[in-house]
Motif scaffolding. Structure first.
Motif, PDB file in Angstrom:
ATOM      1  N   SER A  95       0.837  -1.210   0.000  1.00  0.00           N
ATOM      2  CA  SER A  95       0.000   0.000   0.000  1.00  0.00           C
ATOM      3  C   SER A  95       0.868   1.254   0.000  1.00  0.00           C
ATOM      4  O   SER A  95       0.598   2.219  -0.716  1.00  0.00           O
ATOM      5  CB  SER A  95      -0.888   0.058   1.260  1.00  0.00           C
ATOM      6  OG  SER A  95      -1.713  -1.057   1.358  1.00  0.00           O
ATOM      7  N   PHE A  98       2.316   2.502  -3.289  1.00  0.00           N
ATOM      8  CA  PHE A  98       1.387   3.259  -4.135  1.00  0.00           C
ATOM      9  C   PHE A  98       1.036   4.604  -3.503  1.00  0.00           C
ATOM     10  O   PHE A  98       0.813   5.587  -4.214  1.00  0.00           O
ATOM     11  CB  PHE A  98       0.141   2.413  -4.431  1.00  0.00           C
ATOM     12  CG  PHE A  98       0.455   1.250  -5.324  1.00  0.00           C
ATOM     13  CD1 PHE A  98       0.738   1.462  -6.664  1.00  0.00           C
ATOM     14  CD2 PHE A  98       0.523  -0.040  -4.828  1.00  0.00           C
ATOM     15  CE1 PHE A  98       1.052   0.401  -7.501  1.00  0.00           C
ATOM     16  CE2 PHE A  98       0.852  -1.113  -5.654  1.00  0.00           C
ATOM     17  CZ  PHE A  98       1.118  -0.895  -6.995  1.00  0.00           C
ATOM     18  N   GLU A  99       1.021   4.638  -2.176  1.00  0.00           N
ATOM     19  CA  GLU A  99       0.776   5.917  -1.503  1.00  0.00           C
ATOM     20  C   GLU A  99       1.885   6.918  -1.852  1.00  0.00           C
ATOM     21  O   GLU A  99       1.617   8.086  -2.149  1.00  0.00           O
ATOM     22  CB  GLU A  99       0.711   5.697   0.011  1.00  0.00           C
ATOM     23  CG  GLU A  99       0.152   6.906   0.742  1.00  0.00           C
ATOM     24  CD  GLU A  99       0.180   6.750   2.259  1.00  0.00           C
ATOM     25  OE1 GLU A  99       0.071   5.623   2.771  1.00  0.00           O
ATOM     26  OE2 GLU A  99       0.333   7.787   2.936  1.00  0.00           O
ATOM     27  N   LEU A 101       3.730   7.012  -4.549  1.00  0.00           N
ATOM     28  CA  LEU A 101       3.601   7.458  -5.943  1.00  0.00           C
ATOM     29  C   LEU A 101       2.435   8.422  -6.108  1.00  0.00           C
ATOM     30  O   LEU A 101       2.384   9.183  -7.076  1.00  0.00           O
ATOM     31  CB  LEU A 101       3.417   6.258  -6.875  1.00  0.00           C
ATOM     32  CG  LEU A 101       4.618   5.317  -6.981  1.00  0.00           C
ATOM     33  CD1 LEU A 101       4.307   4.177  -7.939  1.00  0.00           C
ATOM     34  CD2 LEU A 101       5.871   6.064  -7.442  1.00  0.00           C
ATOM     35  N   GLY A 102       1.481   8.376  -5.193  1.00  0.00           N
ATOM     36  CA  GLY A 102       0.334   9.273  -5.268  1.00  0.00           C
ATOM     37  C   GLY A 102       0.624  10.666  -4.715  1.00  0.00           C
ATOM     38  O   GLY A 102      -0.166  11.587  -4.913  1.00  0.00           O
ATOM     39  N   VAL A 116       2.067   4.615 -11.282  1.00  0.00           N
ATOM     40  CA  VAL A 116       1.192   3.700 -10.540  1.00  0.00           C
ATOM     41  C   VAL A 116       0.763   2.534 -11.428  1.00  0.00           C
ATOM     42  O   VAL A 116       0.864   1.360 -11.039  1.00  0.00           O
ATOM     43  CB  VAL A 116      -0.061   4.443 -10.020  1.00  0.00           C
ATOM     44  CG1 VAL A 116      -1.141   3.455  -9.572  1.00  0.00           C
ATOM     45  CG2 VAL A 116       0.314   5.380  -8.872  1.00  0.00           C
TER      46      VAL A 116
END
Lengths: 268, 268
Positions: A95, A98-99, A101-102, A116
């Protein structure tokens, strides 16, 4: 509820991402440097791929998977804590990749969403996880794998997550990713051949993990299929391929060239 | 290498996402409908949250976690295949959730990256995974949890992944998420109270999973802390809160109002 021990997860995440070669993160930074992408931006991709890789190791070390007690010279997460913690630490690291990359600093919205999408694909059921499943299936197949099968398995299990950071700089730099894709494919395979050589010739204390497991398990490897000398020759040829792919970038790619040589020369 | 059994992963992913109430996906579609977001676009968020939820169940059912044999009336993934497959199926479902949100159809780049960042946060070490860790820690705490602790635990474990789809429509519609946040918080807690009531009053065959586990394990639940009557009264009050929060949307929110009522009336 820290007193209930729930902060094991944060501790386990830090523990699982400490140490290691940081090869994938380094690739992300060097790839970005080729295209003058600020390092502060590339650090998000570098951090994301290291978290993704660390999660894959934590889960791969579980008793139901590779059942390893030692990783980077330290007890694996399920040995230091327990299996439930290891499952959750791995989940949370995925998780968190991806957090990262966000987050705003990681690039424009277009760049972040491209990172992502490509990382999700590289790590999922058609990428790394597929390779891990193929690896497990191979153990119970009742026959040794062919060279073609091992090459495909390793391209999924290891190669996809080496390719992603190598290409991430091109995504952030708006550049043609093709030369880097050829580079990454060559070093990914060379990396795995070198791992198989290390498993036979290496020193467990230096490597920080158990060795000779493959031979003891009668598992087909590049060394068992090609012999030690031919395996080394292939790895060396792949290093040449990799450095040749970098020619368009000239001197700027010197560190990536050096990295290709390091990959087959390393002792851990 | 399909013959080596590696396609277990794809089969396991389909198996783990089949059936179920689809509450979270439904919330994503209804949330989007409030703001005239095309359903075709909202389906990505709906699919993503269902994959995320399915991964959490597959890992939560593992022997090292809740050790459940039955889920949605079928053998759990590790019973139907094995533990290694269950670990990998869960991992791949998490990747696939983010892959779906990265796809072009899921929204503009800005919307997609906002969905990715918020889902990663809701599911990770400060969201769902934290709740699962708190749940495990509670079992070995040597004392029953307080009402405040259970409320926090459930807000993390279940609430965050109910809130995310409820807000996803506001992200896609560029709307104020606040009323939906209050709605989601109320139905999330009501959902968990209803689950605890169901664990005491329900029928295992209808529910499709083992019941009375909490009471047998001496685990504190909303029912054990509040008593059955008071637990039901709280759930009913939360349904009123939830429907009140939807007032700004008028008749358009009728289905979401109905859903709040269903959540406490359901028998599975």
């Amino acid at each position: 509820m820290a007193e209930l021990g729930a902060d094991n997860i944060a501790q386990g995440m830090r523990y699982a991402t400490a140490g290691g070669k940081r090869l994938r993160g380094f690739l992300a930074l060097e790839s970005a440097a080729l295209f003058d992408v600020p390092q502060a931006r590339a650090l998000y991709a570098a951090g994301a791929v290291e978290c993704l890789h660390a999660y894959s190791l934590v889960h791969d070390d579980l008793p139901a998977m590779d059942d390893d007690d030692l990783r980077r010279g330290q007890p694996t997460v399920h040995k230091k804590w327990d299996e439930a913690t290891a499952v959750l630490v791995g989940d949370a690291l995925q998780s968190f990749a991806f957090e990262l990359l966000g987050r705003e600093g990681a690039g424009t919205a277009e760049e972040r969403v491209a990172l992502v999408a490509s990382l999700a694909k590289a790590s999922g059921a058609q990428g790394m996880v597929l390779g891990q499943a193929q690896d497990i299936a191979a153990e119970t197949a009742g026959r040794a794998l062919t060279l073609e099968e091992i090459t495909e398995l390793q391209a999924n299990k290891t190669g996809r997550l080496i390719e992603w950071p190598a290409l991430s700089g091109a995504i952030l730099g708006g550049a043609d990713p093709e030369p880097l894709r050829r580079y990454a494919e060559a070093i990914g395979l060379a990396f795995q051949i070198a791992d198989d050589v290390l498993d036979v010739e290496g020193d467990a204390a230096t490597a920080g993990k158990a060795l000779r497991k493959d031979a003891e398990a009668g598992k087909a490897t590049f060394v068992s299929l090609l012999g030690l000398a031919e395996a080394k020759a292939r790895a060396a040829a792949l290093v040449q391929e990799a450095t040749a792919a970098l020619r368009p970038y000239g001197d700027r790619a010197q560190t990536l060239c050096d990295l290709a040589h390091y990959i087959v020369a390393r002792d851990k």
